[in-house]
Design a protein around this motif. Structure first.
Motif, short mmCIF file in Angstrom:
data_model
loop_
_atom_site.label_atom_id
_atom_site.label_comp_id
_atom_site.label_asym_id
_atom_site.label_seq_id
_atom_site.Cartn_x
_atom_site.Cartn_y
_atom_site.Cartn_z
N LEU A 111 109.83 24.59 3.89
CA LEU A 111 110.34 25.95 4.05
C LEU A 111 110.46 26.32 5.52
CD1 LEU A 111 108.29 27.72 1.24
CD2 LEU A 111 110.75 27.24 1.22
N TRP A 112 109.53 25.85 6.31
CA TRP A 112 109.55 26.20 7.74
C TRP A 112 110.74 25.55 8.44
CZ3 TRP A 112 106.45 30.05 7.88
CH2 TRP A 112 106.23 30.69 9.10
N VAL A 128 111.40 37.14 6.14
CA VAL A 128 110.33 36.14 6.22
C VAL A 128 109.10 36.74 6.88
CG1 VAL A 128 109.66 33.95 7.27
CG2 VAL A 128 111.92 34.20 6.23
N GLU A 129 109.30 37.52 7.95
CA GLU A 129 108.17 38.17 8.62
C GLU A 129 107.44 39.10 7.66
OE1 GLU A 129 109.14 40.02 12.33
OE2 GLU A 129 110.58 38.46 12.86
N GLU A 130 108.17 39.83 6.84
CA GLU A 130 107.55 40.74 5.88
C GLU A 130 106.75 39.99 4.83
OE1 GLU A 130 110.75 43.06 4.38
OE2 GLU A 130 110.92 44.32 6.18
N LEU A 172 102.44 32.73 -1.78
CA LEU A 172 103.15 32.75 -0.50
C LEU A 172 104.30 31.75 -0.50
CD1 LEU A 172 103.60 33.44 2.46
CD2 LEU A 172 101.71 31.89 3.06
N VAL A 173 104.04 30.53 -0.97
CA VAL A 173 105.08 29.50 -0.99
C VAL A 173 106.27 29.94 -1.84
CG1 VAL A 173 105.62 27.18 -1.84
CG2 VAL A 173 103.54 27.56 -0.49
N HIS A 174 106.01 30.43 -3.02
CA HIS A 174 107.11 30.77 -3.92
C HIS A 174 107.82 32.06 -3.49
CE1 HIS A 174 106.59 27.51 -6.76
NE2 HIS A 174 105.29 27.69 -6.68
N THR A 175 107.08 33.00 -2.89
CA THR A 175 107.71 34.21 -2.36
C THR A 175 108.61 33.87 -1.18
OG1 THR A 175 105.78 35.50 -3.05
CG2 THR A 175 107.29 36.55 -1.53
N LEU A 180 114.05 33.12 1.03
CA LEU A 180 115.01 32.25 1.71
C LEU A 180 116.12 31.76 0.79
CD1 LEU A 180 112.38 30.11 3.66
CD2 LEU A 180 114.09 31.58 4.74
N ASP A 181 115.96 32.01 -0.52
CA ASP A 181 116.88 31.49 -1.54
C ASP A 181 116.97 29.96 -1.42
OD1 ASP A 181 118.57 31.61 -3.71
OD2 ASP A 181 120.38 31.90 -2.51
#
Length: 315
Positions: A111-112, A128-130, A172-175, A180-181
């Motif tokens: 993701l990163w 992403v920041e939110e 966190l990972v899935h959110t 990011l779609d």
């Protein structure tokens, strides 16, 4: 202590932390060097030597281990070990064997990379920041990566997450993926039981790396015991070349967890503490190892220095 053995094209295909791999060509050279310069033991042979007190001060012993059971161990490391007739031990997180699910740090690194790619294109990272701020209780704008430092930023986030409960990490990972779609990859990256059985027939042994790969110091004692007992039983039931040794996920343990490992029927446990062991380990449930990865040992002189240079805890 190894983790992954990868080709250059595999390193380029997906993000991987530098401390997690050696190149396949480098591994082959390292194993040839070890074969020439050491008496290579299986992990069980080492335990037996210690138990019988038959340690030779003139010998130069070595045991080869791999953490996590990566599929590339089978594809790239196993053929080298088989050709050289060298034993090794792979520590398996039993719930992941044969499944397509990635470990969460690798999902996060994936993701990163997507975040860094969008940052390079000038796309906004506010969402992403939110997400990060909401999940990690703080201002995360300082680690939203530029292309120059996205690896450092990813490493920092992964380290922060290691102290969180697994449910919170998964959220966190899935959110993040949703924000990011991005679809998380589903390639199988861990060995399956058929591959384990094949390697078992050729001198590779297998120990426990828990069931779920959760960090032992972040879960309850009952959960630790469940991880220890269930993973051990799975390995025994598979009828493979099993060695009764535990490997702590991320290396995290304490005296209480070490006591649970012993009470669960394991003869020893390995740590990630850097160092050598002599005629008997200082702590049989926190055995030292020498971590090997490409960025510090990609030549034989560097590899040799890593093995023979000053070691914390060495005699």
């Amino acid at each position: 202590m190894y983790h992954r053995v990868l080709t250059k094209s595999e390193v380029a295909r997906y993000p991987v932390q530098p401390g997690m791999y050696v190149l396949d060509t480098v591994f082959a050279e390292q194993m040839s060097f070890v074969r020439r310069n050491f008496t290579v033991l299986s992990l069980q042979e080492l335990l037996d030597l210690w138990q019988r007190g038959e340690w030779s001060a003139q010998a130069r012993y070595c045991v080869i281990t791999f953490d996590d059971g990566w599929l590339d161990n089978y594809r790239h490391a196993y053929p080298v070990l088989k050709q050289l007739r060298m034993p090794a031990t792979i520590f398996l997180p039993t719930d992941y064997v044969g499944r397509n699910e990635w470990f969460w740090p690798d999902q996060m690194a994936f993701l990163w990379q997507a975040i860094a790619d969008r940052k390079q294109r000038g796309e906004a990272t506010k969402a992403v920041e939110e997400v990060l701020s909401g999940c990690l209780d703080g201002d995360m704008s300082c680690v939203i990566p530029t292309m120059a430092d996205h690896q450092r930023a990813a490493d920092e986030i992964i380290e922060r997450c290691k102290h969180l409960p697994i449910d919170r990490i998964r959220k966190l990972v899935h959110t993040l993926a949703s924000a990011l779609d991005v679809t998380l990859p589903l390639d199988r990256v861990i060995v399956n039981w058929d591959e384990v059985r094949e390697m078992s027939r050729e001198g590779v042994s297998f120990g426990s790396h828990s069931c779920t790969h959760r960090i032992m110091t972040t879960i309850t004692s009952d959960e630790v015991s469940e991880e220890l007992l269930r993973s051990r039983q799975v390995l025994v039931d598979q009828g493979i070349n099993y060695v009764p040794v535990f490997c702590y996920p991320n290396g995290n343990s304490d005296a209480s967890i070490e006591g649970l490992v012993k009470a669960s029927g394991y003869e020893a446990a390995v740590s990630v503490r850097m160092g050598l062991e002599g005629r008997g380990p200082e702590n049989g449930y926190a055995i030292r190892r020498v971590g090997i990865h490409n960025d510090i040992s990609d030549t034989i002189p560097l590899f040799s220095f890593r093995l023979f240079g000053p070691q914390p805890g060495s005699a």
